[in-house]
Design a protein around this motif. Structure first.
Motif, PDB file in Angstrom:
ATOM      1  N   VAL A   7     -24.433  37.997 -17.274  1.00  0.00           N
ATOM      2  CA  VAL A   7     -24.741  38.354 -18.881  1.00  0.00           C
ATOM      3  C   VAL A   7     -25.936  37.176 -19.011  1.00  0.00           C
ATOM      4  CG1 VAL A   7     -22.601  39.378 -19.158  1.00  0.00           C
ATOM      5  CG2 VAL A   7     -23.292  36.937 -19.641  1.00  0.00           C
ATOM      6  N   ASP A   8     -26.888  37.815 -19.990  1.00  0.00           N
ATOM      7  CA  ASP A   8     -27.985  36.872 -20.423  1.00  0.00           C
ATOM      8  C   ASP A   8     -27.412  35.881 -21.438  1.00  0.00           C
ATOM      9  OD1 ASP A   8     -30.422  38.266 -19.052  1.00  0.00           O
ATOM     10  OD2 ASP A   8     -29.118  40.175 -19.866  1.00  0.00           O
ATOM     11  N   SER A  40     -16.265  30.882 -19.854  1.00  0.00           N
ATOM     12  CA  SER A  40     -17.689  31.597 -20.202  1.00  0.00           C
ATOM     13  C   SER A  40     -18.749  31.043 -19.465  1.00  0.00           C
ATOM     14  CB  SER A  40     -17.634  31.394 -21.611  1.00  0.00           C
ATOM     15  OG  SER A  40     -16.820  32.234 -22.461  1.00  0.00           O
ATOM     16  N   TRP A  41     -18.505  29.855 -18.751  1.00  0.00           N
ATOM     17  CA  TRP A  41     -19.765  29.324 -18.214  1.00  0.00           C
ATOM     18  C   TRP A  41     -20.098  30.259 -16.837  1.00  0.00           C
ATOM     19  CZ3 TRP A  41     -22.563  25.795 -20.439  1.00  0.00           C
ATOM     20  CH2 TRP A  41     -22.050  24.897 -21.406  1.00  0.00           C
ATOM     21  N   ALA A  42     -19.117  30.392 -16.455  1.00  0.00           N
ATOM     22  CA  ALA A  42     -19.252  31.144 -14.917  1.00  0.00           C
ATOM     23  C   ALA A  42     -19.743  32.559 -14.970  1.00  0.00           C
ATOM     24  CB  ALA A  42     -18.197  31.147 -14.272  1.00  0.00           C
ATOM     25  N   VAL A  43     -19.944  33.374 -16.286  1.00  0.00           N
ATOM     26  CA  VAL A  43     -20.217  34.640 -16.477  1.00  0.00           C
ATOM     27  C   VAL A  43     -21.883  34.750 -16.936  1.00  0.00           C
ATOM     28  CG1 VAL A  43     -17.903  35.192 -17.083  1.00  0.00           C
ATOM     29  CG2 VAL A  43     -19.545  35.073 -18.873  1.00  0.00           C
ATOM     30  N   VAL A  44     -22.157  33.467 -17.278  1.00  0.00           N
ATOM     31  CA  VAL A  44     -23.618  33.545 -17.626  1.00  0.00           C
ATOM     32  C   VAL A  44     -24.729  33.487 -16.241  1.00  0.00           C
ATOM     33  CG1 VAL A  44     -25.569  32.712 -19.268  1.00  0.00           C
ATOM     34  CG2 VAL A  44     -23.077  32.461 -19.694  1.00  0.00           C
ATOM     35  N   LYS A  45     -25.513  34.321 -16.448  1.00  0.00           N
ATOM     36  CA  LYS A  45     -26.354  34.356 -15.195  1.00  0.00           C
ATOM     37  C   LYS A  45     -27.301  32.831 -15.304  1.00  0.00           C
ATOM     38  CE  LYS A  45     -30.421  37.340 -16.783  1.00  0.00           C
ATOM     39  NZ  LYS A  45     -31.035  38.283 -16.520  1.00  0.00           N
ATOM     40  N   LYS A  46     -28.210  32.629 -13.936  1.00  0.00           N
ATOM     41  CA  LYS A  46     -29.015  31.446 -14.313  1.00  0.00           C
ATOM     42  C   LYS A  46     -30.252  31.936 -15.203  1.00  0.00           C
ATOM     43  CE  LYS A  46     -28.028  29.192 -10.018  1.00  0.00           C
ATOM     44  NZ  LYS A  46     -27.542  28.004 -10.355  1.00  0.00           N
ATOM     45  N   GLY A  47     -30.541  30.771 -16.315  1.00  0.00           N
ATOM     46  CA  GLY A  47     -31.665  31.159 -16.993  1.00  0.00           C
ATOM     47  C   GLY A  47     -31.099  31.872 -18.281  1.00  0.00           C
TER      48      GLY A  47
END
Length: 314
Positions: free
Chosen positions: A209-210, A224-231
């Motif tokens: 997710v963005d 939640s950290w692991a579900v965010v895409k890089k950037g």
């Protein structure tokens, strides 16, 4: 002629809902640039009971006794000096540092928003208490764009229900977590994917997710950290995300949340007011309490997992 005293809820010490005391106190007098407001409705925000409990006593210690509450909708009662564009009887809403669980409060004239006739006081009080924060979080800090994916935790709450609608209005793909009884409610608001956190683990379903907007903290924030895409970005209304983890997960740094200017607040408030009038954003008041039942309002707010906003009708 104004009476000398008013009814107000005051807190004399940290503690549970029982420390909210209904008292008679002097009506404040507006100073330079201020306005005295006759309060019709006060918002009950999660921050109010957390402050009362002493959650922020190290960073923001209370000066006892104090009147809780910050968001209000009401009518102008008296004008302080150097205020030229307001008059008695005008219907307004905004935020006050004096406290709003009271019959009267004072507020800065430049921060007041004129209430459209098409909005009720109950609807209006949700704008400074929830909607402005949701707008700033989603658009200014989160920089959400059309076509991006956003995960908003606690989407059925007073903040969350507005945040999911604003994100959908922007054209984002909206994912939200809630309890089982609020699944249909979130789908009715346009949420694309609803996850029942009581039976499913969002971090096993959501990926890349963005933007994540956290309204829960604790384990929910950690997972939640692991579900965010890089950037991408992770914003929490509960805790300050770890700078180290921002770097570790390759996320975009978020600057500290700054207080909006009065001009920015007015623009956002007027925009959302029109969106409510045009039915682009729905407002839900889950429960109304009279001023003397403020302790019951706090008990309900502390239970969490609710739907919509809790208010006091003064």
């Amino acid at each position: 002629m104004l009476p000398q005293l008013m009814k107000a809820i005051r807190v004399h010490q940290y503690g549970g809902p029982e420390v909210l005391k209904l008292e008679r106190v002097p009506i404040p007098n507006p100073e330079v640039g201020q306005v005295l407001i006759h309060v019709h409705t006060a918002g009950v925000l999660p921050y109010d009971w957390k402050y009362r409990q002493g959650y922020f006593k190290e960073s923001r210690p209370a000066s006892f006794p104090y009147i809780p509450g910050s968001s209000f909708a009401g009518t102008v009662e008296k004008i302080g000096s150097d205020v030229h564009d307001l008059y008695k009887g005008q219907e307004v809403f905004g935020r006050s540092l004096f406290g709003t669980y009271a019959e009267y409060t004072v507020a800065s004239a430049e921060g007041l928003i004129l209430k459209p006739a098409a909005l009720t006081f109950d609807e209006s009080v949700t704008i400074p208490g929830s909607a402005v924060t949701a707008w700033l979080t989603i658009f200014r800090e989160g920089e959400l764009k059309k076509g991006e994916k956003v995960l908003i935790h606690g989407g059925a709450g007073g903040f969350g229900m507005i945040a999911v609608q604003l994100a959908k209005w922007k054209g984002a793909h909206v994912i939200s977590t809630c309890s089982a009884e609020n699944i249909d409610f979130l789908y009715s608001l346009g949420v694309d994917t609803v996850i029942d956190y009581t039976s499913e683990s969002f971090d096993k379903i959501v990926r890349d997710v963005d933007l994540v907007v956290d309204t829960v903290g604790g384990d929910t924030l950690e997972r939640s950290w692991a579900v965010v895409k890089k950037g991408g970005k992770l914003l929490s209304l509960i805790e300050d995300p770890s700078v180290e983890k921002v770097k570790m997960f390759g996320l975009k740094p978020v600057k500290p949340f700054s207080i909006p200017s009065s001009e920015e607040t007015k623009f956002i408030s007027q925009t959302i007011s029109q969106m409510i009038i045009e039915k682009q954003v729905s407002i839900l008041i889950s429960k109304k309490f009279p001023l003397e039942k403020a302790h019951e309002a706090h008990k309900l707010s502390q239970q969490g997992h609710g739907r919509g906003r809790i208010i006091l009708n003064v």
